[in-house]
Scaffold this motif. Structure first.
Motif, short mmCIF file in Angstrom:
data_model
loop_
_atom_site.label_atom_id
_atom_site.label_comp_id
_atom_site.label_asym_id
_atom_site.label_seq_id
_atom_site.Cartn_x
_atom_site.Cartn_y
_atom_site.Cartn_z
N GLU A 141 -22.56 -8.36 8.71
CA GLU A 141 -21.91 -8.42 7.40
C GLU A 141 -22.51 -7.38 6.45
O GLU A 141 -21.79 -6.75 5.68
CB GLU A 141 -22.07 -9.82 6.79
N ARG A 158 -21.13 -4.05 7.32
CA ARG A 158 -19.80 -3.88 6.77
C ARG A 158 -19.89 -3.42 5.30
O ARG A 158 -19.22 -2.46 4.90
CB ARG A 158 -19.04 -5.21 6.87
N GLU A 159 -20.72 -4.10 4.54
CA GLU A 159 -20.92 -3.71 3.14
C GLU A 159 -21.40 -2.27 3.05
O GLU A 159 -20.93 -1.49 2.22
CB GLU A 159 -21.97 -4.62 2.48
N PRO A 211 -24.26 -11.33 2.58
CA PRO A 211 -23.61 -12.46 1.92
C PRO A 211 -24.11 -13.77 2.52
O PRO A 211 -24.84 -13.78 3.49
CB PRO A 211 -22.12 -12.24 2.21
N ILE A 268 -18.48 -17.26 5.73
CA ILE A 268 -19.19 -16.22 4.99
C ILE A 268 -18.54 -16.06 3.63
O ILE A 268 -17.32 -15.87 3.54
CB ILE A 268 -19.16 -14.89 5.76
N ARG A 271 -18.34 -13.79 0.65
CA ARG A 271 -18.67 -12.46 0.16
C ARG A 271 -18.42 -12.36 -1.33
O ARG A 271 -17.50 -12.99 -1.84
CB ARG A 271 -17.80 -11.41 0.84
N VAL A 327 -14.59 -15.65 4.31
CA VAL A 327 -14.09 -15.23 5.63
C VAL A 327 -14.84 -16.02 6.69
O VAL A 327 -15.85 -16.65 6.42
CB VAL A 327 -14.29 -13.72 5.87
N ARG A 364 -16.23 -16.10 10.83
CA ARG A 364 -16.53 -15.36 12.06
C ARG A 364 -16.90 -16.35 13.15
O ARG A 364 -17.54 -17.37 12.89
CB ARG A 364 -17.68 -14.37 11.83
#
Lengths: 417, 77
Positions: free
Chosen positions: A297, A300-301, B11, B59, B61, B71, B73
């Motif tokens: 994650e 991705r950021e 996040p 998650i 964000r 989201v 996963r």
């Protein structure tokens, strides 16, 4: 509402009634505040207009978002410089920018051309003296020396004595005390250095004061020179991959300033563990290192952040961030970082024809033929190839035409003429 | 070892323990579990959790375009 002077309850009510996300609502309030307040009717009009614009930005069902993103990033990409080096903030550190950097990001290269880190320091008093690292120059320098790799040439002079077959290292006292601020005496540091040399080269050293001497076991001119070569490579302090650290004072608020370190070379995991480094803000420009240390994650950021910065740096900041978010989403979809291209996304597509259309056509067709692969013709590319409507936009909607009778009579039936 | 969940780039991750919650999510998006984006079991952000392959992670964000983006996963090997 307490934070806005000119926003009364009625205005708030009409704005809150819209479908806008919190951030846009706050911006509406902010603008109303700046203008010194508006009437409820005006507020209603503003809220409606903003909402209409916001709803317009929503993607319609069956919109080919990927293609739109590709074009929206690709077109500005043609305006980017082929090669630029230099970093906006720190003139001393060169960083790859422009098109090469963008390509590097979407290709998910294992190491960037010019790796660098931005190291923030703890801004709360964490050390025993009670002085925060981020605002104290000496404390900040302590972190610099813990990060920057220190080699022998930075510490003193190296000379060879061919007659006695000896390598002589003449350490600079001031440098030692500067780079080992926690050490009690020069002797202590010099001993440490001598030990490091012994361990790394497998020789016995003689030390008197700041002078260290050693030589090969058997007198050999070649060995002597080799020892000097290897001596130059030894890292006495810091992280091997980080060749240079630049320290800068940056404004954090109106009055406040803090020291920020920029490094040439990166070792993200190692740096996070160093005392005084703020492990919540420190970043690096290698998305793989971010992936390894912080997870998918965070990667991705980082991809979004880095691509956006690269475009902004070139004055192409009107590329909508949603396109870059889509790219990052796709690259991290499988839990690891995949590149966009033959070895990544495009190469792992399900459809044979889609893969063949991208690159190395013959290989894909040949392999598919050997393995008896089938193509379900679900994607866009394969349908273009075979000449069928693609399953996006109106191509995915079936319109059924036919006759029906509304009143049971002949009126609803098409005529035979 | 530093706590990666404290980092600004990471996040909030929470494993969905309740199977009903997972069903709700899948129903909402009308997908199978395997259609969800994946996250590796040994992902640094999951170090503190006991996520196993097959679990679904939620998650939250801090979205750039909305307030928060939630989201999901699927944890894989």
């Amino acid at each position: 509402m307490t934070e806005y002077e000119h926003v009364n309850e009625d205005v708030e009510a009409v704005v809150e009634d819209t479908e806008l996300p919190r951030r846009l609502k706050d911006r509406v309030y902010g603008t109303i505040e700046e203008r010194g307040g508006v009437t409820v009717e005006q507020a209603d009009e503003i809220a409606k207009a903003v909402e209409a614009r916001y709803l317009d930005t929503r993607v319609d069902p069956l919109d080919p978002v990927g293609t739109v993103s590709a074009q929206s990033i690709g077109e500005p990409g043609t305006q980017m410089t082929m090669n630029t080096f230099h970093y906006a903030g720190v003139a001393e550190i060169d960083v790859t920018q422009g098109l090469p950097r963008l390509i590097e990001l979407v290709d998910a290269r294992k190491t960037p051309d010019t790796p660098m880190m931005t190291v923030y320091l703890e801004d709360e008093a964490q050390n025993e003296e009670g002085v925060p690292y981020a605002t104290d120059r000496e404390r900040a320098h302590e972190v610099v020396w813990a990060i920057e790799s220190t080699k022998i040439l930075a510490l003193g002079d190296v000379s060879t004595n061919v007659a006695d077959m000896l390598v002589r290292v003449d350490l600079n006292e001031e440098t030692l005390m500067e780079r080992w601020p926690r050490a009690d005496s020069v002797d202590e540091v010099a001993t440490e250095i001598a030990e490091t040399i012994e361990d790394a080269l497998g020789v016995t050293t003689r030390r008197s004061g700041t002078v260290i001497e050693f030589g090969p076991e058997q007198p050999s001119y070649r060995e002597l020179l080799q020892l000097v070569e290897r001596l130059r490579e030894i890292v006495f302090k810091g992280i091997e991959d980080v060749t240079r650290v630049v320290i800068r004072k940056e404004k954090t608020g109106d009055e406040e300033e803090e020291f920020v370190l920029y490094t040439e070379g990166s070792a993200f995991g190692d740096v996070l563990a160093i005392d005084g480094v703020d492990a919540t803000r420190t970043t690096c420009n290698n998305i793989h290192e971010i992936y390894r240390n912080l997870g998918v994650e965070a990667a991705r950021e980082a991809i979004i952040e880095e691509t956006m910065e690269t475009l902004e740096e070139q004055g192409l900041d009107d590329v909508n961030i949603r396109h870059l978010m889509l790219v990052a989403d796709i690259m991290t979809n499988r839990g690891t970082i995949e590149s966009i291209g033959r070895h990544g996304i495009s190469g792992s597509k399900e459809s044979v024809l889609a893969r063949a259309a991208f690159e190395v056509t013959v290989n894909h067709l040949l392999d598919a033929a050997i393995h008896g692969e089938e193509d379900d013709l679900n994607g866009v590319i394969e349908n273009v190839i075979v000449g069928k409507p693609v399953a996006i936009g109106t191509g995915d909607v079936n319109l059924k035409m036919g006759s029906f009778s509304a009143d049971g009579g002949a009126a609803g039936r098409p005529s035979d003429d | 070892m530093v706590d990666v969940n404290q980092h600004n780039l990471v996040p909030e991750h929470t494993v969905l323990d309740d199977p009903e919650r997972v069903e709700e999510v899948l129903e909402e998006y009308n997908v199978n579990k395997t259609n969800l984006p994946k996250i590796k079991k040994n992902d640094p952000a999951l170090r503190e959790t006991d996520a196993e392959p097959g679990d679904v992670v939620e998650i939250v964000r801090n979205s750039r375009t909305a307030e928060r983006a939630v989201v999901y996963r699927l944890v894989v090997e």
